[in-house]
Each structure stands twice: as C-alpha cells, then as structure tokens.
Motif scaffolding. Structure first.
Motif, mmCIF file in Angstrom:
data_model
loop_
_atom_site.group_PDB
_atom_site.id
_atom_site.type_symbol
_atom_site.label_atom_id
_atom_site.label_comp_id
_atom_site.label_asym_id
_atom_site.label_seq_id
_atom_site.Cartn_x
_atom_site.Cartn_y
_atom_site.Cartn_z
ATOM 1 N N CYS A 29 0.912 -1.139 -0.012
ATOM 2 C CA CYS A 29 0.172 0.015 0.175
ATOM 3 C C CYS A 29 0.671 1.313 0.012
ATOM 4 O O CYS A 29 0.484 2.188 -0.450
ATOM 5 C CB CYS A 29 -1.020 0.133 1.044
ATOM 6 S SG CYS A 29 -0.199 0.133 2.974
ATOM 7 N N TRP A 30 2.084 1.110 0.373
ATOM 8 C CA TRP A 30 2.912 2.603 0.629
ATOM 9 C C TRP A 30 3.542 2.686 -0.862
ATOM 10 O O TRP A 30 3.936 3.626 -1.005
ATOM 11 C CB TRP A 30 3.909 2.115 1.595
ATOM 12 C CG TRP A 30 4.981 1.018 1.097
ATOM 13 C CD1 TRP A 30 4.641 -0.522 1.794
ATOM 14 C CD2 TRP A 30 5.870 0.789 0.511
ATOM 15 N NE1 TRP A 30 5.202 -1.233 1.500
ATOM 16 C CE2 TRP A 30 6.286 -0.511 0.321
ATOM 17 C CE3 TRP A 30 6.884 1.683 -0.401
ATOM 18 C CZ2 TRP A 30 7.399 -1.061 -0.238
ATOM 19 C CZ3 TRP A 30 7.838 1.168 -0.882
ATOM 20 C CH2 TRP A 30 8.051 -0.234 -0.934
ATOM 21 N N GLN A 31 3.536 1.874 -1.769
ATOM 22 C CA GLN A 31 3.933 1.997 -3.284
ATOM 23 C C GLN A 31 2.914 2.795 -3.942
ATOM 24 O O GLN A 31 3.388 3.343 -5.054
ATOM 25 C CB GLN A 31 4.147 0.632 -3.803
ATOM 26 C CG GLN A 31 5.614 0.097 -3.133
ATOM 27 C CD GLN A 31 5.595 -1.430 -3.671
ATOM 28 O OE1 GLN A 31 4.689 -2.028 -4.447
ATOM 29 N NE2 GLN A 31 6.778 -1.772 -3.839
ATOM 30 N N ASN A 32 1.549 2.684 -3.664
ATOM 31 C CA ASN A 32 0.580 3.414 -4.356
ATOM 32 C C ASN A 32 0.229 4.811 -3.482
ATOM 33 O O ASN A 32 -0.292 4.704 -2.520
ATOM 34 C CB ASN A 32 -0.834 2.498 -4.475
ATOM 35 C CG ASN A 32 -1.635 3.085 -5.185
ATOM 36 O OD1 ASN A 32 -2.204 3.995 -4.946
ATOM 37 N ND2 ASN A 32 -2.168 2.591 -6.517
ATOM 38 N N PRO A 33 0.388 6.020 -4.239
ATOM 39 C CA PRO A 33 0.022 7.077 -3.530
ATOM 40 C C PRO A 33 -1.323 7.090 -3.027
ATOM 41 O O PRO A 33 -1.548 7.471 -2.028
ATOM 42 C CB PRO A 33 0.491 8.301 -4.705
ATOM 43 C CG PRO A 33 1.326 7.591 -5.783
ATOM 44 C CD PRO A 33 0.845 6.136 -5.744
ATOM 45 N N GLU A 34 -2.222 6.782 -4.070
ATOM 46 C CA GLU A 34 -3.751 6.900 -3.101
ATOM 47 C C GLU A 34 -3.720 5.958 -2.137
ATOM 48 O O GLU A 34 -4.396 6.558 -1.329
ATOM 49 C CB GLU A 34 -4.650 6.463 -4.550
ATOM 50 C CG GLU A 34 -6.194 6.727 -4.081
ATOM 51 C CD GLU A 34 -6.991 6.071 -5.487
ATOM 52 O OE1 GLU A 34 -8.080 6.078 -4.983
ATOM 53 O OE2 GLU A 34 -6.530 5.781 -6.225
ATOM 54 N N ALA A 35 -3.515 4.816 -2.302
ATOM 55 C CA ALA A 35 -3.537 3.876 -1.357
ATOM 56 C C ALA A 35 -2.847 4.365 0.038
ATOM 57 O O ALA A 35 -3.350 4.328 1.264
ATOM 58 C CB ALA A 35 -2.993 2.562 -1.615
ATOM 59 N N HIS A 36 -1.651 4.799 -0.270
ATOM 60 C CA HIS A 36 -0.740 5.140 1.049
ATOM 61 C C HIS A 36 -1.491 6.476 1.644
ATOM 62 O O HIS A 36 -1.576 6.577 2.838
ATOM 63 C CB HIS A 36 0.564 5.712 0.709
ATOM 64 C CG HIS A 36 1.551 6.322 1.305
ATOM 65 N ND1 HIS A 36 1.570 7.518 1.897
ATOM 66 C CD2 HIS A 36 2.168 5.501 2.434
ATOM 67 C CE1 HIS A 36 2.334 7.483 2.965
ATOM 68 N NE2 HIS A 36 2.930 6.394 3.180
#
Length: 62
Positions: A29-36
C-alpha cells in the motif's frame, strides 16, 4: 474495530471481510500514492478520535 468495540454491545458477533484491492495490500500500500494517502488518513483519524475520547484505545498486534 474500534467503532465496534466502543459502541456496539459485546453480544453482537461480526466478521472481518477485507477488501481485495491489489494496490491496498499490507505489503504494497505504501507504493501506491492513493492507497498510501488513504492509510495515512485512517491512522491520523484513529489517533485523533482516540485522543478526543470518541473511540476507546486498545493494544493492537503489529
């Protein structure tokens, strides 16, 4: 979980059903800006609501 523990009677049973989004997994999740951003907003709100007394504070296993 904190909402249930704070406001629902203990005799109510519930089951966790996590969403199955590829970009919202604990290991990425930390790799995807929206998810992060979503995760960080949730963490910030949980801390805020516990400090304000809106939710109980419990120990969680990490």
């Amino acid at each position: 979980m904190l909402t249930f523990k704070t406001y629902y009677p203990q005799w109510i049973n519930y089951t966790w059903c996590p969403a199955d989004y590829k970009q919202h997994q604990p290991d990425n999740c930390w790799q995807n800006p929206e998810a992060h951003g979503y995760v960080m907003k949730e963490i910030t709100n949980l801390v805020k609501f516990v400090r304000e007394g809106q939710l109980i504070d419990v120990e969680v296993e990490v």
